[in-house]
Design a protein around this motif. Structure first.
Motif, PDB file in Angstrom:
ATOM      1  N   GLN A 178      -5.609  40.272   9.235  1.00  0.00           N
ATOM      2  CA  GLN A 178      -7.027  40.555   9.481  1.00  0.00           C
ATOM      3  C   GLN A 178      -7.307  41.009  10.914  1.00  0.00           C
ATOM      4  OE1 GLN A 178     -10.112  37.903   7.757  1.00  0.00           O
ATOM      5  NE2 GLN A 178     -10.716  37.595   9.892  1.00  0.00           N
ATOM      6  N   PRO A 179      -6.744  40.347  11.941  1.00  0.00           N
ATOM      7  CA  PRO A 179      -6.989  40.832  13.307  1.00  0.00           C
ATOM      8  C   PRO A 179      -6.449  42.240  13.542  1.00  0.00           C
ATOM      9  CG  PRO A 179      -6.195  38.572  13.359  1.00  0.00           C
ATOM     10  CD  PRO A 179      -6.023  39.050  11.947  1.00  0.00           C
ATOM     11  N   LEU A 180      -5.383  42.623  12.841  1.00  0.00           N
ATOM     12  CA  LEU A 180      -4.850  43.978  12.991  1.00  0.00           C
ATOM     13  C   LEU A 180      -5.837  45.003  12.439  1.00  0.00           C
ATOM     14  CD1 LEU A 180      -1.129  43.414  11.883  1.00  0.00           C
ATOM     15  CD2 LEU A 180      -2.192  43.070  14.139  1.00  0.00           C
ATOM     16  N   VAL A 181      -6.487  44.658  11.328  1.00  0.00           N
ATOM     17  CA  VAL A 181      -7.483  45.557  10.747  1.00  0.00           C
ATOM     18  C   VAL A 181      -8.713  45.622  11.656  1.00  0.00           C
ATOM     19  CG1 VAL A 181      -8.996  45.936   8.765  1.00  0.00           C
ATOM     20  CG2 VAL A 181      -6.665  45.106   8.411  1.00  0.00           C
ATOM     21  N   ARG A 219      -8.702  41.902  27.071  1.00  0.00           N
ATOM     22  CA  ARG A 219      -9.804  41.324  26.299  1.00  0.00           C
ATOM     23  C   ARG A 219      -9.977  42.061  24.970  1.00  0.00           C
ATOM     24  NH1 ARG A 219     -12.350  41.141  31.354  1.00  0.00           N
ATOM     25  NH2 ARG A 219     -13.529  43.030  30.878  1.00  0.00           N
ATOM     26  N   MET A 220      -9.842  43.387  25.016  1.00  0.00           N
ATOM     27  CA  MET A 220     -10.068  44.174  23.808  1.00  0.00           C
ATOM     28  C   MET A 220      -9.033  43.893  22.734  1.00  0.00           C
ATOM     29  SD  MET A 220     -11.001  47.875  25.449  1.00  0.00           S
ATOM     30  CE  MET A 220     -10.676  48.713  23.914  1.00  0.00           C
ATOM     31  N   HIS A 221      -7.770  43.687  23.139  1.00  0.00           N
ATOM     32  CA  HIS A 221      -6.689  43.576  22.170  1.00  0.00           C
ATOM     33  C   HIS A 221      -6.106  42.173  22.106  1.00  0.00           C
ATOM     34  CE1 HIS A 221      -6.488  47.959  21.496  1.00  0.00           C
ATOM     35  NE2 HIS A 221      -6.766  48.060  22.777  1.00  0.00           N
ATOM     36  N   ILE A 222      -6.908  41.160  22.424  1.00  0.00           N
ATOM     37  CA  ILE A 222      -6.400  39.793  22.418  1.00  0.00           C
ATOM     38  C   ILE A 222      -5.871  39.404  21.036  1.00  0.00           C
ATOM     39  CG2 ILE A 222      -8.678  38.779  21.932  1.00  0.00           C
ATOM     40  CD1 ILE A 222      -7.833  36.399  23.636  1.00  0.00           C
ATOM     41  N   GLY A 223      -6.507  39.909  19.970  1.00  0.00           N
ATOM     42  CA  GLY A 223      -6.047  39.599  18.617  1.00  0.00           C
ATOM     43  C   GLY A 223      -4.651  40.122  18.368  1.00  0.00           C
ATOM     44  N   ALA A 269      -4.814  26.442  19.069  1.00  0.00           N
ATOM     45  CA  ALA A 269      -5.493  27.139  20.164  1.00  0.00           C
ATOM     46  C   ALA A 269      -5.534  28.640  19.919  1.00  0.00           C
ATOM     47  CB  ALA A 269      -4.799  26.837  21.486  1.00  0.00           C
ATOM     48  N   GLU A 270      -4.424  29.171  19.387  1.00  0.00           N
ATOM     49  CA  GLU A 270      -4.380  30.610  19.119  1.00  0.00           C
ATOM     50  C   GLU A 270      -5.361  30.980  18.003  1.00  0.00           C
ATOM     51  OE1 GLU A 270      -0.281  30.825  18.377  1.00  0.00           O
ATOM     52  OE2 GLU A 270       0.268  31.252  20.450  1.00  0.00           O
ATOM     53  N   LEU A 271      -5.468  30.124  16.999  1.00  0.00           N
ATOM     54  CA  LEU A 271      -6.439  30.389  15.942  1.00  0.00           C
ATOM     55  C   LEU A 271      -7.858  30.322  16.488  1.00  0.00           C
ATOM     56  CD1 LEU A 271      -4.963  28.492  12.856  1.00  0.00           C
ATOM     57  CD2 LEU A 271      -5.064  30.952  13.234  1.00  0.00           C
ATOM     58  N   ARG A 272      -8.101  29.372  17.399  1.00  0.00           N
ATOM     59  CA  ARG A 272      -9.436  29.306  18.006  1.00  0.00           C
ATOM     60  C   ARG A 272      -9.735  30.568  18.797  1.00  0.00           C
ATOM     61  NH1 ARG A 272      -8.155  23.821  19.197  1.00  0.00           N
ATOM     62  NH2 ARG A 272      -7.671  24.398  21.359  1.00  0.00           N
ATOM     63  N   ALA A 273      -8.704  31.096  19.471  1.00  0.00           N
ATOM     64  CA  ALA A 273      -8.900  32.336  20.228  1.00  0.00           C
ATOM     65  C   ALA A 273      -9.231  33.492  19.301  1.00  0.00           C
ATOM     66  CB  ALA A 273      -7.647  32.650  21.045  1.00  0.00           C
ATOM     67  N   LEU A 274      -8.549  33.546  18.167  1.00  0.00           N
ATOM     68  CA  LEU A 274      -8.832  34.613  17.210  1.00  0.00           C
ATOM     69  C   LEU A 274     -10.235  34.460  16.630  1.00  0.00           C
ATOM     70  CD1 LEU A 274      -5.399  34.763  15.333  1.00  0.00           C
ATOM     71  CD2 LEU A 274      -6.377  36.547  16.778  1.00  0.00           C
ATOM     72  N   ARG A 275     -10.619  33.222  16.333  1.00  0.00           N
ATOM     73  CA  ARG A 275     -11.958  32.996  15.789  1.00  0.00           C
ATOM     74  C   ARG A 275     -13.024  33.306  16.833  1.00  0.00           C
ATOM     75  NH1 ARG A 275      -9.512  27.664  13.043  1.00  0.00           N
ATOM     76  NH2 ARG A 275      -9.227  28.469  10.932  1.00  0.00           N
TER      77      ARG A 275
END
Length: 400
Positions: free
Chosen positions: A287-290, A350-354, A188-194
Motif C-alpha cells: 500500500q505505501p508503494l502505491v 519526508r516525501m518518501h518515508i513510506g 514504530a515503523e507501522l506508526r510511522a507509516l500510519r
C-alpha cells in the motif's frame, strides 16, 4: 516316578525357553542402545534437549513467570544438587534440594556482581560437604543476574560447566530482549507509516467526499464506505502480516478515493496472478508503494498518469511490482534515501518515508535479498519491485 520325570523335563524346557527369551531381550536392548549412539553421544543429546527446554523460559528475562521452569531444566543440564537464579537482591527461581540455601545464594551472588566473575564456595559450613558455584549472567557488560549451582561435593568440572551455562543463559536473555526490540521497532515503523497516511490522505479523502455530498449523494455514500474500509485496515492491530489479497482490497479502497480527486487523470492497471493472492506479506508493505506512486509520481504533474500493479508466481517467491509513469527521481537521491545517508534532502526524505520504511522492514524480515529493487530516473517514472517468500510458516496472518 514317571510323572516326576515328566514334570522335571517340562520345567527344564520352560527354564530353557525363559533363558532364551532373556538372552534375546538383552541383545535387543543392547542393539537399541547402540542405535541411540555412544554414551557420549547420548549425554550430548540429553544436554541439548534440556537446553532447548530451558531456552523459551529464559527469553522472557529473569522476571518472567516461567523462569522457575528454566531452573528445573538448568539443574538437569548441570547435574547439580540444586540450582538457584538470583536477580538483584532476590531469589527468583530455585530447583532441587535447595532448602536453606537462599542466604548462601544471595551472598555468593553479591560477590559475583562485585567482581563480574565466577565465584566458588567449595564447602559451606552449615551444609556439611555442600559447595556452591556462582556464575554471572552478563548482557552488554552488565551483570543482570547470577546462576548458583550447589553440589556435594563441588567438583571442578561442575564449576566450569556453571560458567558456560551462565554465559548461555545470558545469551538467551539477550535474545529475548532483541526480540522485544524487534517487535517495538516493527510497531514504530507501522506508526510511522500510519502517520504518513493520516494527515495528507485523510484530509484529501474527506474533501473529495464532501464535494459529492450535494451533487452526487450515492457516490458520496460509496466513498464514505471505501474510506471506512481503508482506515479500518490501515489502523488495525492484528499482527505484522497479512495476505496479498487483503492488502489489495485496501489498495482498491485507497485508489477509489484518489479517483474521486483525480477523475480520469488517474488510470490503474492490475495484473494479478490468482495463485499469488494467498501469499503472506508484511502488513502495509504494498500500500505505501502505491501511495508513493500517486503522491510523488503522478500528483506533481497536471496530466495525471497510470499506475500498474502486478504480481506473479516465481515458484518459491511471489514478485510484486508497482509502476508509475510519473515524475520519477534522481537515482543518487534514491540511493541516499534507502541507505539513510545525509545526501538525501530533508524534503525528499519526508516525501518518501513510506518507501524507506518498507525497504527497512523487508531487509529485517528476509535479509539483504529481501530489499526493494527500484528503477527510476528524473522524468522517467518509477518501478518498485519486491520479492516475498511463499513459504513463511513462522509468520501469522490476521484478518483485516
Amino acid at each position: 516316578m514317571t510323572d516326576a520325570v515328566v514334570l522335571a523335563a517340562v520345567l527344564g524346557v520352560a527354564a530353557g525357553v525363559v533363558l532364551t527369551l532373556l538372552l534375546l531381550l538383552s541383545r535387543r536392548l543392547a542393539r537399541g542402545s547402540r542405535d541411540l549412539g555412544s554414551d557420549a553421544e547420548q549425554a550430548a543429546y540429553r544436554a541439548l534437549h534440556e537446553a532447548s527446554l530451558a531456552a523459551p523460559h529464559l527469553r522472557g528475562g529473569l522476571g518472567s513467570p516461567g523462569v522457575g521452569r528454566a531452573a528445573r531444566h538448568l539443574r538437569a543440564l548441570l547435574g547439580s544438587t540444586a540450582v538457584v537464579l538470583v536477580d538483584g537482591d532476590r531469589v527468583v527461581a530455585a530447583d532441587g534440594d535447595a532448602e536453606g540455601t537462599d542466604a548462601t545464594a544471595l551472598r555468593l551472588a553479591e560477590r559475583v556482581r562485585e567482581t563480574a566473575r565466577l565465584q566458588v564456595f567449595m564447602r559451606l559450613d552449615q551444609h556439611g560437604g555442600l559447595g556452591a558455584a556462582g556464575a554471572p549472567l552478563t548482557v552488554d557488560g552488565e551483570v543482570i543476574g547470577v546462576l548458583v549451582a550447589f553440589a556435594n561435593p563441588m567438583r571442578a568440572a561442575l564449576v566450569r560447566a556453571a560458567g558456560e551455562v551462565g554465559d548461555w543463559c545470558a545469551a538467551q536473555v539477550e535474545l529475548g530482549e532483541l526480540e522485544v526490540s524487534r517487535a517495538a521497532l516493527a510497531e514504530a515503523e507501522l506508526r510511522a507509516l500510519r502517520a504518513q497516511i493520516s494527515p495528507h490522505f485523510i484530509y484529501n479523502a474527506l474533501t473529495a467526499i464532501a464535494s459529492f455530498i450535494h451533487t452526487d449523494p450515492p457516490r458520496a455514500r460509496e466513498l464514505v464506505l471505501e474510506f471506512a474500509d481503508f482506515t479500518r485496515y490501515s489502523f488495525r492491530r492484528q499482527g505484522e502480516f497479512t495476505t496479498l489479497a487483503e492488502e489489495l482490497r485496501s489498495i482498491h479502497s485507497y485508489l477509489e478515493l484518489e479517483r474521486a480527486r483525480f477523475g480520469e487523470r488517474l488510470s490503474v492497471v492490475l495484473t494479478i496472478s490468482p495463485e499469488t493472492l494467498a501469499t503472506t506479506i508484511p502488513f502495509l508493505s504494498v500500500q505505501p508503494l502505491v501511495e508513493n506512486a500517486v503522491r510523488h509520481g503522478l500528483e506533481p504533474g497536471e496530466g495525471g498518469g497510470t499506475i500498474r500493479i502486478a504480481s506473479r508466481d516465481e515458484t518459491t517467491h511471489t514478485e510484486i511490482t508497482v509502476e508509475d509513469d510519473g515524475a520519477g527521481m534522481d537515482p543518487a537521491e534514491l540511493s541516499a534515501l534507502l541507505n539513510g545517508t545525509d545526501d538525501a534532502g530533508a524534503g525528499t526524505t519526508r516525501m518518501h518515508i513510506g518507501l524507506r520504511n518498507v525497504d527497512t522492514r523487508l531487509r529485517q524480515l528476509y535479509g539483504p535479498d529481501g530489499r526493494l529493487v527500484v528503477e527510476t530516473n528524473t522524468g522517467a517514472g518509477t518501478l518498485v519491485r519486491m520479492r516475498v517468500p511463499k513459504s513463511q510458516p513462522m509468520n501469522e496472518t490476521g484478518p483485516a
